[in-house]
Design an enzyme around this catalytic site. Structure first.
Site, PDB file in Angstrom:
ATOM      1  N   ARG A  64      38.046  22.840  92.285  1.00 55.29           N
ATOM      2  CA  ARG A  64      36.978  22.152  91.539  1.00 55.29           C
ATOM      3  C   ARG A  64      37.586  21.028  90.690  1.00 55.29           C
ATOM      4  O   ARG A  64      37.018  19.941  90.591  1.00 55.29           O
ATOM      5  CB  ARG A  64      36.232  23.135  90.639  1.00 55.29           C
ATOM      6  N   ASN A 106      21.549  12.511  81.405  1.00 54.76           N
ATOM      7  CA  ASN A 106      20.983  13.388  82.418  1.00 54.76           C
ATOM      8  C   ASN A 106      19.515  13.598  82.124  1.00 54.76           C
ATOM      9  O   ASN A 106      19.106  13.621  80.967  1.00 54.76           O
ATOM     10  CB  ASN A 106      21.717  14.739  82.409  1.00 54.76           C
ATOM     11  N   THR A 107      18.728  13.717  83.172  1.00 54.22           N
ATOM     12  CA  THR A 107      17.335  14.049  82.989  1.00 54.22           C
ATOM     13  C   THR A 107      17.113  15.470  83.475  1.00 54.22           C
ATOM     14  O   THR A 107      17.611  15.868  84.521  1.00 54.22           O
ATOM     15  CB  THR A 107      16.416  13.056  83.748  1.00 54.22           C
ATOM     16  N   HIS A 108      16.420  16.232  82.643  1.00 43.92           N
ATOM     17  CA  HIS A 108      16.209  17.661  82.940  1.00 43.92           C
ATOM     18  C   HIS A 108      14.704  17.923  82.946  1.00 43.92           C
ATOM     19  O   HIS A 108      14.011  17.486  82.019  1.00 43.92           O
ATOM     20  CB  HIS A 108      16.918  18.518  81.885  1.00 43.92           C
ATOM     21  N   ASP A 140      26.785  16.524  77.256  1.00 45.27           N
ATOM     22  CA  ASP A 140      28.001  17.070  76.616  1.00 45.27           C
ATOM     23  C   ASP A 140      28.471  18.203  77.524  1.00 45.27           C
ATOM     24  O   ASP A 140      27.808  18.548  78.504  1.00 45.27           O
ATOM     25  CB  ASP A 140      27.708  17.498  75.175  1.00 45.27           C
ATOM     26  N   GLY A 142      28.231  21.240  77.623  1.00 41.36           N
ATOM     27  CA  GLY A 142      27.391  22.431  77.827  1.00 41.36           C
ATOM     28  C   GLY A 142      26.432  22.238  78.992  1.00 41.36           C
ATOM     29  O   GLY A 142      26.424  21.203  79.643  1.00 41.36           O
ATOM     30  N   ASP A 144      22.932  21.399  79.873  1.00 35.97           N
ATOM     31  CA  ASP A 144      21.682  20.827  79.352  1.00 35.97           C
ATOM     32  C   ASP A 144      21.585  20.949  77.834  1.00 35.97           C
ATOM     33  O   ASP A 144      20.519  21.216  77.282  1.00 35.97           O
ATOM     34  CB  ASP A 144      20.471  21.514  80.019  1.00 35.97           C
TER      35      ASP A 144
HETATM   36  C1  GRF Z   1      14.355  16.006  88.978  1.00 29.48           C
HETATM   37  O1  GRF Z   1      13.214  16.614  88.407  1.00 29.48           O
HETATM   38  C2  GRF Z   1      15.565  16.352  88.157  1.00 29.48           C
HETATM   39  O2  GRF Z   1      15.317  16.416  86.771  1.00 29.48           O
HETATM   40  C3  GRF Z   1      15.861  17.735  88.680  1.00 29.48           C
HETATM   41  O3  GRF Z   1      15.625  17.685  90.071  1.00 29.48           O
HETATM   42  C4  GRF Z   1      14.711  16.622  90.319  1.00 29.48           C
HETATM   43  C5  GRF Z   1      15.422  15.625  91.206  1.00 29.48           C
HETATM   44  O4  GRF Z   1      14.438  14.863  91.796  1.00 29.48           O
HETATM   45  N1  GRF Z   1      17.224  18.126  88.382  1.00 29.48           N
HETATM   46  P1  GRF Z   1      14.861  13.507  92.577  1.00 29.48           P
HETATM   47  O5  GRF Z   1      16.114  13.830  93.387  1.00 29.48           O
HETATM   48  O6  GRF Z   1      15.115  12.467  91.547  1.00 29.48           O
HETATM   49  O7  GRF Z   1      13.653  13.237  93.423  1.00 29.48           O
END
Ligand code: GRF
Length: 200
Positions: A64, A106-108, A140, A142, A144
């Site tokens: 990894r 990052n988007t969660h 960071d 962690g 999320d």
């Molecule tokens: C998004 O909702 C992201 O936050 C989550 O998985 C989805 C990815 O969607 N981790 P895409 O690949 O951008 O269509």
């Protein structure tokens, strides 16, 4: 601003950024798209725009750490101002983050700190929350847990399935991501403890 976007799936968040970058006033350009796997729509979306792509598969590396170093090198090679994890389904290491200090977001698909990890929409549905949403944060080490930049709320409907809920979240997520990546690109940002300020 030079953006490198990392994806693992359909890349609808990436597509929203690509579309926004068509407008020179947006202030950003996607200089490369990376993935941890081949043959995903996210890579095809970049290829259709003639944007360089790269794939770093964990299985192609002895460890990894070796994978993480290869990923870091590949991203750094494009000299990004901002690295956007948009549906990237691997945890990046402290070493990766150190290469791009406070410049990995990052988007969660949940309202952090609720429901971290890979099943945010499913966990929200199972818990029975009435609202959920999405969170954009500075990554960071962690899971999320980074400094929150923005959040967007969506209702949970009684007849929701994981899929219908996640699709509703993704509509809000694309808007949140495009708006805030644009502002960060045009105005800069700074992180002070737990707070992220847009505009330097
Ligand atoms: C998004 O909702 C992201 O936050 C989550 O998985 C989805 C990815 O969607 N981790 P895409 O690949 O951008 O269509």
């Amino acid at each position: 601003a030079r953006l490198v976007v990392l994806v693992s799936g359909s890349g609808t968040n990436l597509q929203a950024i690509l579309d926004a970058c068509e407008d020179p006033a947006y202030g950003a350009q996607v200089v490369a798209v990376g993935a941890d796997r081949h043959d995903i729509e996210g890579l095809a979306r970049a290829e259709r725009k003639g944007i360089p792509t790269f794939v770093k598969r964990l299985g192609d590396h002895d460890s990894r750490d070796a994978w993480d170093r290869a990923l870091t090198r590949a991203v750094a090679g494009f000299e990004p101002d901002l690295v956007v994890l948009a549906g990237f389904m691997k945890l990046v290491s402290a070493e990766f983050l150190a290469a791009f200090p406070q410049a990995v977001v990052n988007t969660h698909p949940a309202l952090s700190p609720s429901f971290p990890g890979t099943k945010g929409p499913a966990d929200a549905l199972a818990y029975g929350v009435k609202v959920t949403g999405c969170t954009l944060f500075v990554v960071d080490p962690g899971v999320d847990t980074g400094q929150i930049i923005a959040q967007s709320v969506v209702p949970v409907e009684d007849d929701d399935t994981v899929e219908t809920l996640h699709e509703r979240i993704k509509v809000a997520e694309r808007v949140m991501l495009v708006d805030n990546v644009g502002r960060m690109s045009r105005e800069g940002w700074s992180v002070d403890g737990r707070r992220v300020r847009l505009g330097i």
